[in-house]
Design an enzyme around this catalytic site. Structure first.
Site, mmCIF file in Angstrom:
data_model
loop_
_atom_site.group_PDB
_atom_site.id
_atom_site.type_symbol
_atom_site.label_atom_id
_atom_site.label_comp_id
_atom_site.label_asym_id
_atom_site.label_seq_id
_atom_site.Cartn_x
_atom_site.Cartn_y
_atom_site.Cartn_z
ATOM 1 N N ASN A 184 22.151 -35.613 27.987
ATOM 2 C CA ASN A 184 21.072 -35.180 27.100
ATOM 3 C C ASN A 184 21.124 -33.675 26.854
ATOM 4 O OD1 ASN A 184 20.082 -37.778 26.933
ATOM 5 N ND2 ASN A 184 18.375 -37.447 28.330
ATOM 6 N N ARG A 216 25.808 -47.083 14.287
ATOM 7 C CA ARG A 216 26.624 -46.910 15.501
ATOM 8 C C ARG A 216 27.037 -48.294 15.973
ATOM 9 N NH1 ARG A 216 25.763 -41.574 17.239
ATOM 10 N NH2 ARG A 216 23.693 -40.727 16.763
ATOM 11 N N ARG A 229 25.955 -38.768 14.406
ATOM 12 C CA ARG A 229 26.430 -37.659 15.233
ATOM 13 C C ARG A 229 27.165 -38.133 16.486
ATOM 14 N NH1 ARG A 229 21.911 -34.469 15.706
ATOM 15 N NH2 ARG A 229 22.492 -33.241 13.896
ATOM 16 N N HIS A 232 20.229 -44.953 7.841
ATOM 17 C CA HIS A 232 19.818 -45.267 9.214
ATOM 18 C C HIS A 232 19.120 -46.618 9.302
ATOM 19 C CE1 HIS A 232 17.467 -44.454 13.036
ATOM 20 N NE2 HIS A 232 18.676 -44.065 13.382
ATOM 21 N N TYR A 258 19.179 -50.827 25.685
ATOM 22 C CA TYR A 258 18.007 -50.358 24.955
ATOM 23 C C TYR A 258 17.045 -51.523 24.729
ATOM 24 C CZ TYR A 258 20.996 -46.390 23.416
ATOM 25 O OH TYR A 258 21.832 -45.305 23.356
ATOM 26 N N ARG A 271 8.467 -42.414 23.288
ATOM 27 C CA ARG A 271 9.360 -42.190 24.424
ATOM 28 C C ARG A 271 9.745 -40.729 24.596
ATOM 29 N NH1 ARG A 271 14.544 -43.828 22.811
ATOM 30 N NH2 ARG A 271 15.032 -41.636 22.596
ATOM 31 N N HIS A 309 13.471 -48.113 22.733
ATOM 32 C CA HIS A 309 14.052 -47.730 21.445
ATOM 33 C C HIS A 309 13.381 -48.407 20.253
ATOM 34 C CE1 HIS A 309 17.456 -47.368 18.454
ATOM 35 N NE2 HIS A 309 17.468 -46.167 18.974
#
Length: 688
Positions: free
Chosen positions: A46, A376, A406, A436, A469, A565, A593
């Protein structure tokens, strides 16, 4: 006189507090030891991304001389100073926790040794490993007049070496070289257990190299060897408007990323002053220096823990995702979805159902077209293979691949090329907007007409993260949803006039306005004396206008429960402004998530699934969607899930008006841990 609190919590300071909550999981002795080590790894990963993107962006503003305050009241320089101070404190706590965790692991027979603590047999094994495996891959890189300072790759581990010549004892010149610790090799090297016991014993790769560093410099004596690590600015700067080929433009930017401006320098505690001076001068980095008291880059602990055999008593109990019962006894998923909508809760329910649906679509002769978005995907994606098979079978397959996800850019480029080779139509989205949204559309011929089948998700189409997740997926053949899905793909892949959405809210065109309307409707109900309630679950909340709307609703009497979160810029509990708003964050075994929104609507309850967090980038700079759940029974299931979260009193932390978080404490209540509630799927789906 007490300083008045800002209306908003700063986004980046809020993120630091999120990473502190992750660190608290590493410190929590109720968690199994190996899981605590994993949380230490996540803290490092992170921080790496935060430094290379967020802190890098703030430093860009400082270099540009910007002094304007943001909407939370911080100038770039003021914010930077606070971030570095708090990040430094977290790193200090992280390594204190590392020593505590590995002291406990040593008692369990899992040991990472210092080289000096090895016995003769172990030293011999390490020597053989170095000379046979490590030495051939190493490249010493000297720095002198004829050899300039080499390129130091971002987030790679290096050794800075100071040397003296052996030949002339009177020569006082100090020489400098660096050696990259090869990332192709594991950071942890197993050594034989003492007396053939059952302990698992290791040394770190950098310690092995340091032990035999003299073999790389014949005729010289290394007198100081110091690990270091550089983090560079990793944000891509794309000229999408002028790019003839977006894929090629991104590939160029990925190559430029190697030379990104240095953002952070990590060095071993006690580094030789000359080595530190050389690194700072050559890398042109004065500030943002972190002295590390322990192994650098603890992100390696994730692989280390996963590689350990046995020791299941030191891990979470294994969860086997169940196959959704709606599809469990059928070979025809279309028939099931045609008759009813199906909701899935990952990771408790298996993502294999999504893979199976695409695979069934690929081989079904009645399926004419498959369209989906990929943001992703995993390294060995079954979905990508299924899409390729569908194209090879002659179906119209359109895939919107987001190349700008990213740190997944290279993988997505590879998938895009593979899909194109198989005959899929690959689209890279719209200029200036990341795609997205998580949506899959299958068009099928049935009894002379066409029927649309849609899957909408809150998470990526990634079978790996679907086990890590918590996310929600919805299968539906509802004609209104199907019509909106077709219109969405038409807008992304072709030229299309603005569409009047029947069910969806879509960013950047109208999602934000749809949220405004939903929040305002609750506000007006409260003003009219009717019950008004909003529950919203998301990853981050940072958009100022949405926060102001929530403040307005709170002041009108709307009860607002937020399950956020990570970043939350809203400041709850302020009298007269946000005293009707409660914010909790749950950090536990799985990464929370899912994005789910509930609006009471005067008893005619509405629930939505979304791909979007309530952040400016999601609402204005990405293609996102919010989708209603029409089936009343499924709405109840989602409301139950939100209530499970709100009742958590073990892993939930509540955001206070100070901007800090405190564990939720409910006196005289039985501990309730929402991710571990016995029979969660049974409870959620209402099975007997």
């Amino acid at each position: 006189m007490t300083k008045q609190l800002s209306r908003y919590v700063n986004r980046d300071l809020s993120w630091i507090e999120f990473n502190r909550r992750v660190l608290q999981e590493a410190q929590d002795e109720r968690n199994p030891l190996l899981e605590r080590a994993k949380f230490l790894s996540i803290v490092s990963s992170n921080l790496d991304e935060f430094m290379s993107v967020r802190v890098a962006g703030i430093q860009d503003q400082m270099r540009a001389g910007l002094t304007k305050t943001d909407f939370t009241g911080y100038t770039p320089i003021g914010l930077w100073k606070r971030l570095i101070k708090r990040a430094t404190n977290i790193v200090y706590e992280q390594y204190s926790t590392y020593r505590d965790v590995f002291s406990s692991l040593e008692k369990e027979g899992i040991i990472i040794h210092a080289i000096k603590d090895l016995n003769i047999v172990q030293r011999k094994a390490v020597s053989e490993y170095f000379h046979e495996i490590v030495y051939p891959v190493l490249t010493p890189m000297a720095v002198d007049q004829s050899r300039p300072f080499p390129l130091v790759h971002t987030r790679e581990l290096y050794l800075a070496v100071l040397l003296k010549r052996d030949v002339d004892a009177d020569d006082e010149e100090t020489l400098f070289a660096i050696v990259q610790v090869p990332s192709i090799l594991a950071r942890y090297v197993p050594v034989p257990g003492r007396f053939n016991n059952k302990k698992l014993e290791y040394v770190l790769l950098e310690d092995v190299i340091q032990q035999y560093i003299d073999t790389l410099f014949n005729g010289y004596t290394p007198f100081s060897v110091n690990p270091f690590r550089l983090t560079r600015n990793a944000d891509l700067t794309l000229n999408e408007e002028g790019a003839e080929d977006l894929l090629e433009e991104i590939e160029k930017e990925l190559r430029r990323r190697r030379w990104g401006i240095p953002v952070r320098l990590e060095v071993a505690k006690g580094i030789h002053p000359l080595a530190l001076e050389t690194l700072r001068e050559e890398l042109e980095i004065e500030d943002n220096l972190f002295e590390i008291d322990g192994p650098m880059d603890l992100s390696f602990l994730l692989k280390f823990v996963n590689s350990l055999p046995g020791h299941d008593n030191l891990r979470y109990e294994k969860l086997e995702p169940v196959y959704p019962r709606e599809f469990d006894e059928t070979d025809n998923m279309f028939e099931v979805i045609r008759n009813r909508d199906v909701l899935m809760y990952h990771p408790y329910e298996s993502f294999e159902a999504v893979n199976d649906f695409v695979l069934q679509s690929a081989y079904d002769p009645e399926v004419l077209a498959i369209k989906m978005t990929l943001y992703r995907v995993s390294g060995q994606s079954a979905l990508v293979q299924a899409l390729a098979k569908a194209a090879e079978a002659g179906k119209q397959v359109t895939v919107v691949v987001e190349l700008r996800a990213r740190f997944d850019e290279e993988r997505n480029i590879a998938w895009a090329r593979q899909l194109e080779k198989a005959g899929c139509h690959v689209v890279y989205g719209l200029v200036g907007l990341k795609t997205h949204a998580k949506i899959l559309l299958v068009v099928r011929r049935e009894q002379g007409t066409l029927r649309r089948y849609v899957h909408v998700g809150t998470g990526n189409y990634n079978d790996n993260t679907a086990t890590l997740y918590t996310d929600i997926g919805l299968f539906t053949s509802h004609p209104i949803v199907g019509g909106d899905a077709s219109a969405l793909f038409n807008e992304v892949t072709g030229y299309s006039s603005p569409y009047e959405w029947k069910a969806f809210g879509v960013a950047p065109t109208d999602l934000k306005e749809k949220l405004y309307r939903l929040i305002d409707r609750e506000r007006m109900n409260a003003i009219a004396g009717r019950k008004a309630h909003i529950i919203a679950k998301m990853n981050s909340l940072s958009n100022q206008e949405i926060i102001d709307k929530l403040y307005e609703a709170s002041m009108a009497g709307v009860k607002i429960d937020l399950i956020v979160r990570g970043v939350c810029c809203l400041r709850p509990g302020v009298e007269g402004r946000s005293d009707n708003i409660k914010v909790i964050s749950i950090v536990d075994r799985y990464l929370e998530h899912a994005r789910v929104m509930y609006f009471h609507n005067n008893g005619d309850e509405e629930v939505f699934l979304s791909s979007a967090d309530w952040m400016t980038r999601n609402l204005l700079k990405r293609i996102e969607l919010i989708c209603p759940v029409f089936d009343p029974a499924l709405r109840v299931m989602l409301i139950n899930m939100l209530k499970l979260n709100l009742n958590d009193n073990v892993k939930a932390r509540e955001l206070k008006s100070s901007g800090l978080y405190e564990h939720v404490s409910k006196e005289n209540e039985k501990p309730f841990r929402s991710q571990f509630e016995a029979g969660l799927i049974t409870l959620w789906k209402g099975q007997v």
